[in-house]
Design an enzyme around this catalytic site. Structure first.
Site, PDB file in Angstrom:
ATOM      1  N   ARG A  86       0.851  -1.199   0.000  1.00 46.45           N
ATOM      2  CA  ARG A  86       0.000   0.000   0.000  1.00 46.45           C
ATOM      3  C   ARG A  86       0.883   1.244   0.000  1.00 46.45           C
ATOM      4  O   ARG A  86       1.905   1.279   0.672  1.00 46.45           O
ATOM      5  CB  ARG A  86      -0.876   0.029   1.259  1.00 46.45           C
ATOM      6  CG  ARG A  86      -2.122  -0.809   1.147  1.00 46.45           C
ATOM      7  CD  ARG A  86      -3.011  -0.637   2.366  1.00 46.45           C
ATOM      8  NE  ARG A  86      -2.387  -1.143   3.578  1.00 46.45           N
ATOM      9  CZ  ARG A  86      -1.844  -0.385   4.524  1.00 46.45           C
ATOM     10  NH1 ARG A  86      -1.831   0.919   4.409  1.00 46.45           N
ATOM     11  NH2 ARG A  86      -1.316  -0.944   5.581  1.00 46.45           N
ATOM     12  N   TYR A 216      -1.012  -3.549  -7.244  1.00 47.10           N
ATOM     13  CA  TYR A 216      -0.938  -4.254  -5.951  1.00 47.10           C
ATOM     14  C   TYR A 216      -2.309  -4.273  -5.265  1.00 47.10           C
ATOM     15  O   TYR A 216      -2.983  -3.242  -5.173  1.00 47.10           O
ATOM     16  CB  TYR A 216       0.100  -3.588  -5.032  1.00 47.10           C
ATOM     17  CG  TYR A 216       0.001  -4.118  -3.617  1.00 47.10           C
ATOM     18  CD1 TYR A 216       0.461  -5.397  -3.307  1.00 47.10           C
ATOM     19  CD2 TYR A 216      -0.617  -3.383  -2.609  1.00 47.10           C
ATOM     20  CE1 TYR A 216       0.319  -5.909  -2.032  1.00 47.10           C
ATOM     21  CE2 TYR A 216      -0.760  -3.900  -1.329  1.00 47.10           C
ATOM     22  CZ  TYR A 216      -0.304  -5.155  -1.039  1.00 47.10           C
ATOM     23  OH  TYR A 216      -0.464  -5.672   0.213  1.00 47.10           O
ATOM     24  N   GLY A 217      -2.694  -5.430  -4.734  1.00 42.71           N
ATOM     25  CA  GLY A 217      -4.026  -5.652  -4.174  1.00 42.71           C
ATOM     26  C   GLY A 217      -4.568  -4.546  -3.290  1.00 42.71           C
ATOM     27  O   GLY A 217      -5.678  -4.060  -3.487  1.00 42.71           O
ATOM     28  N   GLY A 218      -3.781  -4.121  -2.276  1.00 44.71           N
ATOM     29  CA  GLY A 218      -4.265  -3.113  -1.321  1.00 44.71           C
ATOM     30  C   GLY A 218      -4.598  -1.780  -1.967  1.00 44.71           C
ATOM     31  O   GLY A 218      -5.381  -0.989  -1.437  1.00 44.71           O
ATOM     32  N   LYS A 225      -9.706  -1.953   1.453  1.00 35.22           N
ATOM     33  CA  LYS A 225      -9.428  -0.812   2.335  1.00 35.22           C
ATOM     34  C   LYS A 225     -10.162   0.444   1.839  1.00 35.22           C
ATOM     35  O   LYS A 225     -10.591   1.272   2.630  1.00 35.22           O
ATOM     36  CB  LYS A 225      -7.928  -0.525   2.403  1.00 35.22           C
ATOM     37  CG  LYS A 225      -7.067  -1.718   2.809  1.00 35.22           C
ATOM     38  CD  LYS A 225      -7.384  -2.281   4.178  1.00 35.22           C
ATOM     39  CE  LYS A 225      -6.280  -3.214   4.637  1.00 35.22           C
ATOM     40  NZ  LYS A 225      -6.602  -3.990   5.822  1.00 35.22           N
ATOM     41  N   HIS A 245     -11.244  -1.552  11.273  1.00 30.92           N
ATOM     42  CA  HIS A 245     -10.167  -2.441  10.835  1.00 30.92           C
ATOM     43  C   HIS A 245     -10.001  -3.525  11.900  1.00 30.92           C
ATOM     44  O   HIS A 245      -9.058  -3.505  12.670  1.00 30.92           O
ATOM     45  CB  HIS A 245      -8.891  -1.590  10.673  1.00 30.92           C
ATOM     46  CG  HIS A 245      -7.737  -2.307  10.085  1.00 30.92           C
ATOM     47  ND1 HIS A 245      -6.436  -1.921  10.304  1.00 30.92           N
ATOM     48  CD2 HIS A 245      -7.661  -3.383   9.255  1.00 30.92           C
ATOM     49  CE1 HIS A 245      -5.620  -2.723   9.647  1.00 30.92           C
ATOM     50  NE2 HIS A 245      -6.330  -3.620   9.007  1.00 30.92           N
ATOM     51  N   SER A 267      -1.706  -3.753  10.460  1.00 33.92           N
ATOM     52  CA  SER A 267      -1.316  -4.818   9.525  1.00 33.92           C
ATOM     53  C   SER A 267      -0.062  -5.542  10.018  1.00 33.92           C
ATOM     54  O   SER A 267       0.825  -4.917  10.589  1.00 33.92           O
ATOM     55  CB  SER A 267      -1.039  -4.223   8.147  1.00 33.92           C
ATOM     56  OG  SER A 267      -2.238  -3.700   7.620  1.00 33.92           O
ATOM     57  N   ALA A 268      -0.028  -6.848   9.775  1.00 40.03           N
ATOM     58  CA  ALA A 268       1.124  -7.703  10.103  1.00 40.03           C
ATOM     59  C   ALA A 268       1.397  -7.796  11.600  1.00 40.03           C
ATOM     60  O   ALA A 268       2.524  -7.931  12.039  1.00 40.03           O
ATOM     61  CB  ALA A 268       2.381  -7.248   9.356  1.00 40.03           C
ATOM     62  N   CYS A 269       0.332  -7.714  12.422  1.00 42.90           N
ATOM     63  CA  CYS A 269       0.475  -7.894  13.881  1.00 42.90           C
ATOM     64  C   CYS A 269      -0.284  -9.128  14.363  1.00 42.90           C
ATOM     65  O   CYS A 269      -0.661  -9.221  15.528  1.00 42.90           O
ATOM     66  CB  CYS A 269      -0.046  -6.660  14.619  1.00 42.90           C
ATOM     67  SG  CYS A 269       1.078  -5.268  14.550  1.00 42.90           S
ATOM     68  N   ASN A 273      -3.763 -14.778  12.334  1.00 41.70           N
ATOM     69  CA  ASN A 273      -3.433 -15.827  13.312  1.00 41.70           C
ATOM     70  C   ASN A 273      -4.460 -15.861  14.434  1.00 41.70           C
ATOM     71  O   ASN A 273      -4.923 -16.925  14.852  1.00 41.70           O
ATOM     72  CB  ASN A 273      -2.056 -15.565  13.936  1.00 41.70           C
ATOM     73  CG  ASN A 273      -0.929 -16.079  13.054  1.00 41.70           C
ATOM     74  OD1 ASN A 273      -1.186 -16.671  12.019  1.00 41.70           O
ATOM     75  ND2 ASN A 273       0.294 -15.839  13.447  1.00 41.70           N
ATOM     76  N   ASP A 294     -10.218  -9.193   9.045  1.00 37.68           N
ATOM     77  CA  ASP A 294      -9.645  -7.879   8.738  1.00 37.68           C
ATOM     78  C   ASP A 294     -10.586  -6.697   8.959  1.00 37.68           C
ATOM     79  O   ASP A 294     -10.150  -5.642   9.394  1.00 37.68           O
ATOM     80  CB  ASP A 294      -9.163  -7.877   7.280  1.00 37.68           C
ATOM     81  CG  ASP A 294      -8.269  -6.697   6.956  1.00 37.68           C
ATOM     82  OD1 ASP A 294      -7.430  -6.328   7.797  1.00 37.68           O
ATOM     83  OD2 ASP A 294      -8.402  -6.136   5.856  1.00 37.68           O
ATOM     84  N   ARG A 385       1.428 -12.046  -0.687  1.00 38.52           N
ATOM     85  CA  ARG A 385       0.041 -12.220  -0.226  1.00 38.52           C
ATOM     86  C   ARG A 385      -0.614 -13.492  -0.755  1.00 38.52           C
ATOM     87  O   ARG A 385      -0.230 -14.016  -1.785  1.00 38.52           O
ATOM     88  CB  ARG A 385      -0.803 -11.028  -0.714  1.00 38.52           C
ATOM     89  CG  ARG A 385      -0.390  -9.688  -0.105  1.00 38.52           C
ATOM     90  CD  ARG A 385      -0.980  -9.520   1.266  1.00 38.52           C
ATOM     91  NE  ARG A 385      -0.453  -8.363   1.974  1.00 38.52           N
ATOM     92  CZ  ARG A 385      -1.073  -7.800   3.018  1.00 38.52           C
ATOM     93  NH1 ARG A 385      -2.221  -8.280   3.450  1.00 38.52           N
ATOM     94  NH2 ARG A 385      -0.534  -6.776   3.642  1.00 38.52           N
TER      95      ARG A 385
END
Length: 601
Positions: A86, A216-218, A225, A245, A267-269, A273, A294, A385
């Site tokens: 992004r 890019y996707g985002g 988003k 979010h 993102s990425a935290c 998971n 998300d 991704r």
């Protein structure tokens, strides 16, 4: 690999599914006259159309088919190396005034921006196909569901939207024939993938998004988003609901008692998971299910917050995903998945750093170059991704399609912090909880372009996604709280605290169930907590740590509140609020003063 597809003429019966709504027809015609495509493909979301588009994407080298035995019905896409995340610096909120966009957004004057974008789009689709993608965000029968149409000249975008949204006839039906009905207009063109001509522009007042120069996707899946959060948050404030979010998960006890939790992490935290968490053996009989990984859209019913997941798929970060870290994600992406920027093995499988087993002796990296374990470069891009349908998730919640949503018992805020923030604590009330969300911070990762590892304030994990003035966004949260008679409790978590030597103190992953269990207990009225200046903390024996190999010293450290560190933290809260230039509601400024006063007691 190519991003840009030349024009295609689909076989009869494909690509001519025009809707009857005159407003849509007029808008598409307008873009057609401007962009001058070779032809138009009206997408209907059918299997036949999908098969045709996949064949075309492979013929044009936009996708590589993966080994059918290893990853059935799955494909690899490589984006341009200058186009892998992004781009917050090129993302604009084009509200009528700079004040409406607020201090955290890049603002661009709507009239000038439309003129600039029209200049860039002029003739941009010559020799290409213009695809019209109708889609809905939200379960088909939800009052919150929104209709969107995305125009794109990227076959990759069409195939990704098919996974990420409910696409085709369902949207045309939902919109109906009323030319005055609400729907989102999205225009995307790859142009020539030049970062100097890359802009992602949102016009909240017009319910319009225009994205150019990226594949890019985002930046280009305009449902995600762009609509679900930036435009969504603007509509939510206007219409009295919330676009956040947040992941949404269900937790069911062995006795069959079920709660739903919404959690906001940058993102990425570890959002995916956590959304797909598998409880450790000690929690036999407990079940965790995923509603969304998300985005949460929430409305008030009977004094409670109810949430739906507007998406239809997951667009997750691949590196680090393994059977050890997230077995359910691995099962989800084992078939019918579109991979972007991972490595390709010699036998047609995919590979990335952190995947189970030894690395391949040879692979083709995300840039298309030869790679071996001795290579200096990573095989997969750190922000590579997967896009996979939510139906693939073995722990998908049974109520994921429930139009009214699921009732939320707790809201969790969390970020990646090496120090200061304890493993978990609970706010004293809604206003204090909004303060925790407004001041939350995280160390940056590769999900956005820029330096990695710096502590960045990210209110409610919405810093890059709030579509209007952040001060008004805080006010909206406070106003929602006043309307709730049975509000969810608000918590803060930090799985990433480090001890001496820089090692993580908490095992994380499935063991986060131990923290979740305390959160559920508190939601049910348990008094197992100790009062501290920052909120309610679990005592040493309030967390179920049975069968967990962890030193008591580590647990002490995880729950410790270091007064010196908190002095710095409070100063940073104040600096952050001050940096917003007077837009922060008085109530939140007072919360900061009260927090400081509790430390002084």
């Amino acid at each position: 690999m190519k991003d840009i597809a030349p024009a295609i003429s689909p076989p009869s019966g494909i690509g001519n599914n025009k809707p009857a709504n005159q407003a849509v027809l007029d808008w598409v015609h307008e873009v057609e006259l401007l962009a001058k495509p070779e032809n138009i493909c009206w997408c209907d979301g059918s299997e036949r159309e999908c098969d045709y588009l996949l064949q075309e994407a492979m013929r044009q080298n936009v996708l590589i088919k993966l080994n059918e035995k290893k990853v059935p019905r799955s494909y690899l896409h490589r984006s341009n190396p200058n186009d892998v995340a992004r781009v917050e610096q090129f993302t604009f909120i084009c509200a009528p005034t700079k004040e409406e966009a607020g201090p955290t957004n890049n603002w661009s004057e709507p009239g000038e921006t439309y003129a600039k974008l029209q200049g860039l789009l002029k003739g941009a689709m010559r020799g290409r196909t213009l695809f019209v993608v109708p889609y809905i965000m939200g379960p088909p029968d939800s009052p919150l569901t929104k209709v969107g149409f995305e125009i794109t000249d990227s076959i990759y975008v069409v195939l990704s939207m098919r996974i990420m949204t409910r696409m085709g006839e369902v949207a045309v039906k939902r919109l109906g024939n009323d030319p005055a009905a609400e729907w989102n207009r999205g225009v995307h063109s790859l142009l020539d993938i030049d970062p100097a001509r890359r802009f992602i522009c949102h016009f909240p007042q017009d319910n319009t998004i225009i994205s150019v120069g990226s594949g890019y996707g985002g930046n280009v899946l305009l449902s995600k988003k762009c609509l679900a959060l930036r435009i969504g948050s603007y509509l939510a404030r206007k219409q009295g609901w919330m676009a956040e979010h947040m992941l949404i998960l269900g937790v069911e006890s062995p006795e069959g008692k079920k709660h739903y939790v919404a959690a906001a992490f940058p993102s990425a935290c570890g959002k995916t998971n956590f959304a797909m968490l598998i409880p450790p053996k000690h929690f036999a009989g407990w079940k965790v299910t995923t509603v969304g990984d998300d985005i949460a859209w929430m409305q008030i019913r009977n004094g409670r917050l109810y949430a739906v997941n507007p998406e239809n798929g997951y667009f997750g970060v691949v590196p680090g995903t393994s059977y050890k870290s997230n077995p359910n994600a691995m099962k989800s992406i084992s078939h019918d998945t579109l991979y972007t920027n991972v490595a390709l093995t010699d036998d047609g499988d995919v590979w990335w750093e952190g995947k189970d087993g030894p690395p391949p002796k040879h692979a083709i990296d995300w840039k298309g170059n030869d790679w071996t374990p001795d290579s200096k470069e990573k095989a997969a891009h750190p922000n590579s991704r997967f896009a996979t349908p939510m139906r693939n998730n073995p722990v998908l919640d049974l109520d994921v399609e429930k139009g009214e949503g699921v009732p939320i018992s707790a809201i969790i805020f969390g970020g990646r912090r090496s120090n200061t923030m304890p493993l978990v604590f609970q706010s004293f009330d809604w206003e204090h909880g909004v303060y925790l969300g407004a001041t939350m911070a995280s160390e940056t990762t590769a999900a956005a372009t820029g330096a990695v590892g710096q502590v960045r304030r990210d209110p409610m994990a919405m810093l890059p996604f709030c579509g209007y003035n952040i001060g008004d966004y805080f006010r909206h949260w406070l106003a929602i709280g006043k309307r709730l008679t049975n509000p969810p409790l608000i918590f803060n978590v930090n799985w990433f605290r480090k001890g001496e030597g820089g090692k993580f103190l908490w095992p994380g992953f499935g063991d986060n169930m131990r923290v979740l269990k305390w959160i559920i207990d508190r939601s049910e009225g348990s008094d197992a907590a100790l009062k501290s200046p920052i909120g309610w903390l679990p005592g040493l024996h309030d967390l179920d740590l049975a069968e967990l190999e962890i030193d008591h010293k580590c647990v002490d450290e995880l729950l410790e509140i270091d007064h010196e560190e908190w002095k710095k933290e409070l100063a940073e809260h104040k600096n952050f609020f001050d940096s917003l230039g007077g837009v922060v509601p008085e109530v939140l400024m007072k919360q900061g003063e009260q927090l400081a006063a509790r430390f002084a007691e």
